[in-house]
Each structure stands twice: as C-alpha cells, then as structure tokens.
Motif scaffolding. Structure first.
Motif, PDB file in Angstrom:
ATOM      1  N   LEU A 116       8.326  -8.620  11.889  1.00 28.91           N
ATOM      2  CA  LEU A 116       8.218  -7.192  11.952  1.00 28.91           C
ATOM      3  C   LEU A 116       7.103  -6.943  12.704  1.00 28.91           C
ATOM      4  O   LEU A 116       5.928  -6.724  12.675  1.00 28.91           O
ATOM      5  N   PRO A 117       7.314  -7.051  14.188  1.00 29.55           N
ATOM      6  CA  PRO A 117       6.329  -6.724  15.191  1.00 29.55           C
ATOM      7  C   PRO A 117       5.494  -5.465  15.151  1.00 29.55           C
ATOM      8  O   PRO A 117       4.570  -5.241  15.680  1.00 29.55           O
ATOM      9  N   ASP A 118       6.341  -4.406  14.767  1.00 32.76           N
ATOM     10  CA  ASP A 118       5.744  -3.059  14.661  1.00 32.76           C
ATOM     11  C   ASP A 118       4.990  -2.648  13.375  1.00 32.76           C
ATOM     12  O   ASP A 118       4.783  -1.664  13.292  1.00 32.76           O
ATOM     13  N   VAL A 119       4.809  -3.765  12.789  1.00 35.94           N
ATOM     14  CA  VAL A 119       4.230  -3.435  11.455  1.00 35.94           C
ATOM     15  C   VAL A 119       2.868  -4.082  11.302  1.00 35.94           C
ATOM     16  O   VAL A 119       2.732  -5.203  11.354  1.00 35.94           O
ATOM     17  N   SER A 120       1.721  -3.148  11.205  1.00 32.07           N
ATOM     18  CA  SER A 120       0.400  -3.843  11.188  1.00 32.07           C
ATOM     19  C   SER A 120      -0.033  -4.262   9.594  1.00 32.07           C
ATOM     20  O   SER A 120       0.576  -3.875   8.703  1.00 32.07           O
ATOM     21  N   ARG A 121      -1.154  -4.945   9.738  1.00 34.71           N
ATOM     22  CA  ARG A 121      -1.948  -5.234   8.733  1.00 34.71           C
ATOM     23  C   ARG A 121      -2.080  -3.967   7.731  1.00 34.71           C
ATOM     24  O   ARG A 121      -1.999  -4.031   6.302  1.00 34.71           O
ATOM     25  N   SER A 122      -2.700  -3.051   8.571  1.00 37.58           N
ATOM     26  CA  SER A 122      -3.127  -2.068   7.784  1.00 37.58           C
ATOM     27  C   SER A 122      -2.032  -0.977   7.157  1.00 37.58           C
ATOM     28  O   SER A 122      -2.172  -0.294   6.174  1.00 37.58           O
ATOM     29  N   MET A 123      -0.746  -1.195   7.753  1.00 40.15           N
ATOM     30  CA  MET A 123       0.560  -0.437   7.111  1.00 40.15           C
ATOM     31  C   MET A 123       0.913  -1.086   5.828  1.00 40.15           C
ATOM     32  O   MET A 123       1.209  -0.546   5.082  1.00 40.15           O
ATOM     33  N   ILE A 124       0.710  -2.691   5.975  1.00 39.35           N
ATOM     34  CA  ILE A 124       1.008  -3.349   4.644  1.00 39.35           C
ATOM     35  C   ILE A 124       0.216  -2.845   3.600  1.00 39.35           C
ATOM     36  O   ILE A 124       0.556  -2.735   2.358  1.00 39.35           O
ATOM     37  N   GLN A 125      -1.199  -2.833   3.815  1.00 35.70           N
ATOM     38  CA  GLN A 125      -1.979  -2.406   2.869  1.00 35.70           C
ATOM     39  C   GLN A 125      -1.661  -1.049   2.193  1.00 35.70           C
ATOM     40  O   GLN A 125      -1.813  -0.676   1.044  1.00 35.70           O
ATOM     41  N   ALA A 126      -1.468  -0.088   3.128  1.00 36.87           N
ATOM     42  CA  ALA A 126      -0.930   1.392   2.832  1.00 36.87           C
ATOM     43  C   ALA A 126       0.197   1.031   1.770  1.00 36.87           C
ATOM     44  O   ALA A 126       0.229   1.970   1.059  1.00 36.87           O
ATOM     45  N   ILE A 127       0.944   0.146   1.945  1.00 39.21           N
ATOM     46  CA  ILE A 127       2.280   0.145   1.117  1.00 39.21           C
ATOM     47  C   ILE A 127       1.691  -0.305  -0.355  1.00 39.21           C
ATOM     48  O   ILE A 127       2.006   0.624  -1.318  1.00 39.21           O
ATOM     49  N   ALA A 128       0.545  -0.979  -0.274  1.00 37.69           N
ATOM     50  CA  ALA A 128       0.082  -1.179  -1.874  1.00 37.69           C
ATOM     51  C   ALA A 128      -0.651  -0.128  -2.407  1.00 37.69           C
ATOM     52  O   ALA A 128      -0.818   0.027  -3.535  1.00 37.69           O
TER      53      ALA A 128
END
Length: 233
Positions: A116-128
């Motif tokens: 997922l090249p367009d997904v950032s670490r901050s976005m994953i953390q936002a999922i949680a």
C-alpha cells in the motif's frame, strides 16, 4: 546443458533439483551454497529467479486489485529508484526512510497481500483510533478490503475487523491473518536493510509458503517450474 526447469543452465537438472529442495526447506542462500557446493553468487541468482516466478504466480491468483493498483512487476519497471530505496525492520527503525506497509486479506481459502504505497503510518494509526482520518483522504473503501494491515518498519500488525459477521468464520479469518503474519515476521527477521523490491519478493514468498503450508512445497515448486521454466537470459 539440458535442464527443463532452467533454460540456458550451466547446472545439471539433478543439481538444480537439489537446490530447489533446499530452498523448499527454507534454508538460507549461504546454507544452500555450503550443502550443494555451488557458489553463493550463483545460488543468489537462482533464488531470485525462483522468487520472481513465485511473485508472478501469486499475482496471477490474486483477486482483482483496487482501481489503479498496479502489480509489483509493473511498478518495479516504472519506478527505477525502487531498487535503491532501503527499508528497515524494527531493529533498525531509526534508519527508516519510508515504511513499507502492506494489507492482508483472505479469499477463497487463500491469504493475499498487497503493498500500500499510498497509505502512511499515521493513517494506519488512525485506523486504530477510529479511521476518521481515512475518510478525509478517501481511502476508506480501499482499506476495507483488508482484514489486517502491517507496518513492516515497526513489525506491527493492525487488525481491522473487516471480516465475517459469523463468530466462527471471523475467528478462522483472524487465525489466518495472525498465522500468516507470524510466519512472515519470523522469516523477514532474518533480513536487514532490504531494498523495497527484495522485501516484496520475500513477502510474496511468505504468501506462497503460507498458502501451501499443508502441501509438499518441493512438489508444488517442481510443478510450477515445469509449467513456467526459469530463464537465465
């Protein structure tokens, strides 16, 4: 030298089968070189070709990706700097330039992965935290395809809860996501400072090994390479 598994080979078919058998047992290139008596440089070359064939096979089985999602083979030819971009695993987290993030999902009793090249670490953390950020960037629908997302730089799996409403089916799906990540984490821990393309080769190899974990992997590889022989050119 005639070798139906490897066109243009300088090794006998018998020796190549020995190398393939050792690869199926998940030995390192150094171990394979020591056991087979073939140089480490040659072993590395052959293992890369085997892994590239595994990538092609896995991508051929993968359900249709989201719109505009190119395969790794397409991306690797269109982004020449991908070969030079180093990534790190947890032990080297301070040296990360850009984290490698991939999604995991299960379909038709197989586990699939997608970078997922367009997904950032901050976005994953936002999922949680509830995915509020994802909705503002329009990535919600794409992320919903996955039951888990992994930040490879942090060696961390995020469960997304995108599965069956049935409790038993949901548990089985979760077990597969956890099982796949357990296998992948164990295997990738052996490598440090991988470039992005090498990381993907190993990721798809893990996918292949996990999906055929109940089969004789050597026979599976033999059948694959009989159908799609390697080529040294």
């Amino acid at each position: 030298m005639k070798n139906k598994f490897l066109k243009g080979a300088h090794l006998s078919e018998r020796k190549f089968k020995e190398i393939l058998k050792l690869f199926s047992e998940d030995l390192t290139a150094t171990q394979i070189a020591n056991i087979s008596g073939v140089s480490r440089v040659t072993i590395n070359s052959y293992l890369k070709k085997i892994r590239l064939q595994i990538v092609k096979y896995c991508e051929s089985l993968q359900p249709e990706s989201t719109p505009n999602a190119a395969t790794w083979l397409q991306r690797s030819h269109s982004h020449t700097d991908a070969h030079e971009t180093a990534i790190a695993v947890k032990a080297d987290v301070d040296r990360i330039i850009k984290p490698v993030i991939f999604g995991i999902y299960k379909q038709d009793n197989k586990v699939f992965t997608e970078i997922l090249p367009d997904v950032s670490r901050s976005m994953i953390q936002a999922i949680a935290r509830g995915r509020s950020v994802l909705e503002t960037v329009g990535s919600t629908e794409r992320i919903r395809r996955f039951q888990g997302v992994v930040d490879l730089g942090q060696y961390r799996l995020y469960h997304l809860g995108n599965g069956h409403h049935d409790a038993d089916a949901g548990k089985a799906l979760l077990d597969d996501v956890d099982g796949f990540w357990g296998l992948t984490k164990h295997r990738l821990a052996k490598f440090k400072g991988l470039n992005r393309n090498t990381a993907y080769l190993h990721l798809k190899e893990c996918e292949f090994r996990y999906n055929y974990r109940n089969d004789d992997l050597y026979n599976v590889l033999m059948n694959l390479l009989k159908t799609f022989p390697l080529n040294l050119s």
